[in-house]
Design a protein around this motif. Structure first.
Motif, PDB file in Angstrom:
ATOM      1  N   LYS A 142       0.825  -1.207   0.000  1.00 15.61           N
ATOM      2  CA  LYS A 142       0.000   0.000   0.000  1.00 15.61           C
ATOM      3  C   LYS A 142       0.859   1.257   0.000  1.00 15.61           C
ATOM      4  CE  LYS A 142      -4.163   0.543   2.019  1.00 15.61           C
ATOM      5  NZ  LYS A 142      -5.142   0.568   3.122  1.00 15.61           N
ATOM      6  N   LYS A 143       1.970   1.219   0.750  1.00 23.70           N
ATOM      7  CA  LYS A 143       2.862   2.378   0.822  1.00 23.70           C
ATOM      8  C   LYS A 143       3.492   2.650  -0.543  1.00 23.70           C
ATOM      9  CE  LYS A 143       6.451   1.901   3.416  1.00 23.70           C
ATOM     10  NZ  LYS A 143       7.464   1.851   4.494  1.00 23.70           N
ATOM     11  N   ILE A 144       3.962   1.598  -1.228  1.00 28.30           N
ATOM     12  CA  ILE A 144       4.565   1.760  -2.558  1.00 28.30           C
ATOM     13  C   ILE A 144       3.517   2.233  -3.558  1.00 28.30           C
ATOM     14  CG2 ILE A 144       5.634   0.519  -4.485  1.00 28.30           C
ATOM     15  CD1 ILE A 144       6.954  -1.291  -2.348  1.00 28.30           C
ATOM     16  N   PHE A 145       2.315   1.666  -3.479  1.00 27.30           N
ATOM     17  CA  PHE A 145       1.234   2.025  -4.401  1.00 27.30           C
ATOM     18  C   PHE A 145       0.883   3.503  -4.280  1.00 27.30           C
ATOM     19  CE2 PHE A 145      -3.279   2.266  -5.593  1.00 27.30           C
ATOM     20  CZ  PHE A 145      -3.248   1.630  -6.814  1.00 27.30           C
ATOM     21  N   LEU A 146       0.745   3.984  -3.060  1.00 31.84           N
ATOM     22  CA  LEU A 146       0.394   5.392  -2.845  1.00 31.84           C
ATOM     23  C   LEU A 146       1.558   6.321  -3.158  1.00 31.84           C
ATOM     24  CD1 LEU A 146      -1.688   5.069   0.429  1.00 31.84           C
ATOM     25  CD2 LEU A 146      -2.531   5.363  -1.910  1.00 31.84           C
ATOM     26  N   GLU A 147       2.776   5.851  -2.932  1.00 33.90           N
ATOM     27  CA  GLU A 147       3.961   6.647  -3.222  1.00 33.90           C
ATOM     28  C   GLU A 147       4.072   6.959  -4.720  1.00 33.90           C
ATOM     29  OE1 GLU A 147       8.574   5.458  -3.088  1.00 33.90           O
ATOM     30  OE2 GLU A 147       7.530   5.271  -1.164  1.00 33.90           O
ATOM     31  N   HIS A 148       3.614   6.037  -5.540  1.00 30.05           N
ATOM     32  CA  HIS A 148       3.684   6.215  -6.992  1.00 30.05           C
ATOM     33  C   HIS A 148       2.331   6.589  -7.595  1.00 30.05           C
ATOM     34  CE1 HIS A 148       7.843   4.967  -7.321  1.00 30.05           C
ATOM     35  NE2 HIS A 148       7.574   4.073  -6.393  1.00 30.05           N
ATOM     36  N   LYS A 149       1.471   7.191  -6.782  1.00 28.46           N
ATOM     37  CA  LYS A 149       0.190   7.764  -7.206  1.00 28.46           C
ATOM     38  C   LYS A 149      -0.735   6.759  -7.883  1.00 28.46           C
ATOM     39  CE  LYS A 149       2.388  12.207  -7.748  1.00 28.46           C
ATOM     40  NZ  LYS A 149       2.816  13.250  -8.620  1.00 28.46           N
ATOM     41  N   GLY A 150      -0.673   5.503  -7.445  1.00 31.75           N
ATOM     42  CA  GLY A 150      -1.602   4.491  -7.948  1.00 31.75           C
ATOM     43  C   GLY A 150      -1.311   4.003  -9.339  1.00 31.75           C
ATOM     44  N   ARG A 151      -0.104   4.171  -9.814  1.00 28.97           N
ATOM     45  CA  ARG A 151       0.219   3.771 -11.183  1.00 28.97           C
ATOM     46  C   ARG A 151       1.075   2.507 -11.253  1.00 28.97           C
ATOM     47  NH1 ARG A 151      -0.015   9.399 -11.909  1.00 28.97           N
ATOM     48  NH2 ARG A 151      -1.635   9.903 -13.411  1.00 28.97           N
ATOM     49  N   TYR A 152       1.496   1.990 -10.108  1.00 29.81           N
ATOM     50  CA  TYR A 152       2.318   0.777 -10.096  1.00 29.81           C
ATOM     51  C   TYR A 152       1.418  -0.445  -9.950  1.00 29.81           C
ATOM     52  CZ  TYR A 152       7.149   2.448  -9.956  1.00 29.81           C
ATOM     53  OH  TYR A 152       8.368   2.966 -10.282  1.00 29.81           O
ATOM     54  N   GLY A 153       1.616  -1.417 -10.821  1.00 24.94           N
ATOM     55  CA  GLY A 153       0.889  -2.675 -10.749  1.00 24.94           C
ATOM     56  C   GLY A 153       1.686  -3.701  -9.961  1.00 24.94           C
ATOM     57  N   SER A 154       1.212  -4.941 -10.015  1.00 24.34           N
ATOM     58  CA  SER A 154       1.839  -5.992  -9.217  1.00 24.34           C
ATOM     59  C   SER A 154       3.275  -6.266  -9.656  1.00 24.34           C
ATOM     60  CB  SER A 154       1.008  -7.270  -9.298  1.00 24.34           C
ATOM     61  OG  SER A 154       0.911  -7.718 -10.632  1.00 24.34           O
ATOM     62  N   LEU A 155       3.558  -6.179 -10.945  1.00 25.35           N
ATOM     63  CA  LEU A 155       4.910  -6.459 -11.431  1.00 25.35           C
ATOM     64  C   LEU A 155       5.904  -5.423 -10.927  1.00 25.35           C
ATOM     65  CD1 LEU A 155       6.636  -8.257 -13.243  1.00 25.35           C
ATOM     66  CD2 LEU A 155       6.100  -6.741 -15.127  1.00 25.35           C
ATOM     67  N   ARG A 156       5.563  -4.147 -11.062  1.00 24.25           N
ATOM     68  CA  ARG A 156       6.464  -3.088 -10.607  1.00 24.25           C
ATOM     69  C   ARG A 156       6.615  -3.093  -9.094  1.00 24.25           C
ATOM     70  NH1 ARG A 156       4.788   2.349 -13.884  1.00 24.25           N
ATOM     71  NH2 ARG A 156       6.182   2.092 -15.648  1.00 24.25           N
ATOM     72  N   ILE A 157       5.527  -3.368  -8.378  1.00 26.95           N
ATOM     73  CA  ILE A 157       5.592  -3.400  -6.915  1.00 26.95           C
ATOM     74  C   ILE A 157       6.473  -4.561  -6.461  1.00 26.95           C
ATOM     75  CG2 ILE A 157       4.253  -3.816  -4.815  1.00 26.95           C
ATOM     76  CD1 ILE A 157       2.052  -2.112  -6.011  1.00 26.95           C
ATOM     77  N   ALA A 158       6.352  -5.725  -7.123  1.00 28.92           N
ATOM     78  CA  ALA A 158       7.187  -6.871  -6.770  1.00 28.92           C
ATOM     79  C   ALA A 158       8.662  -6.562  -7.001  1.00 28.92           C
ATOM     80  CB  ALA A 158       6.762  -8.094  -7.580  1.00 28.92           C
ATOM     81  N   LYS A 159       8.970  -5.870  -8.099  1.00 25.51           N
ATOM     82  CA  LYS A 159      10.361  -5.512  -8.377  1.00 25.51           C
ATOM     83  C   LYS A 159      10.876  -4.484  -7.369  1.00 25.51           C
ATOM     84  CE  LYS A 159      10.611  -6.731 -13.204  1.00 25.51           C
ATOM     85  NZ  LYS A 159      11.034  -6.355 -14.532  1.00 25.51           N
ATOM     86  N   THR A 160      10.037  -3.537  -6.969  1.00 24.01           N
ATOM     87  CA  THR A 160      10.424  -2.545  -5.971  1.00 24.01           C
ATOM     88  C   THR A 160      10.686  -3.211  -4.624  1.00 24.01           C
ATOM     89  OG1 THR A 160       9.052  -0.915  -7.108  1.00 24.01           O
ATOM     90  CG2 THR A 160       9.767  -0.366  -4.891  1.00 24.01           C
ATOM     91  N   LEU A 161       9.831  -4.173  -4.260  1.00 22.55           N
ATOM     92  CA  LEU A 161      10.033  -4.898  -3.006  1.00 22.55           C
ATOM     93  C   LEU A 161      11.319  -5.708  -3.050  1.00 22.55           C
ATOM     94  CD1 LEU A 161       6.418  -6.135  -2.273  1.00 22.55           C
ATOM     95  CD2 LEU A 161       7.725  -4.518  -0.909  1.00 22.55           C
TER      96      LEU A 161
END
Length: 62
Positions: free
Chosen positions: A11-30
């Motif tokens: 949720k923190k990553i999603f909100l940090e990127h204004k709701g534009r990151y999907g599961s693939l980008r979030i997984a890579k960020t994690l």
């Protein structure tokens, strides 16, 4: 317990990127943060939290 902590990070990553990151980008960020997680697990947790992507207005020209 583990899913709850992971959900907060997602949720923190999603909100940090204004709701534009999907599961693939979030997984890579994690993964860059040192948290090894599968993309499908991130997608499932995003559905449970009810995080929905907002699209951009950019259109690709073919």
């Amino acid at each position: 317990m583990e899913n709850r902590i992971l959900s907060e990070e997602i949720k923190k990553i999603f909100l940090e990127h204004k709701g534009r990151y999907g599961s693939l980008r979030i997984a890579k960020t994690l993964e860059l943060k040192g948290i090894k997680v599968n993309r499908k697990r991130v997608a499932r947790l995003m559905r449970l939290i009810a995080l929905i992507l907002c699209g951009t207005r950019y259109r690709y020209k073919f």
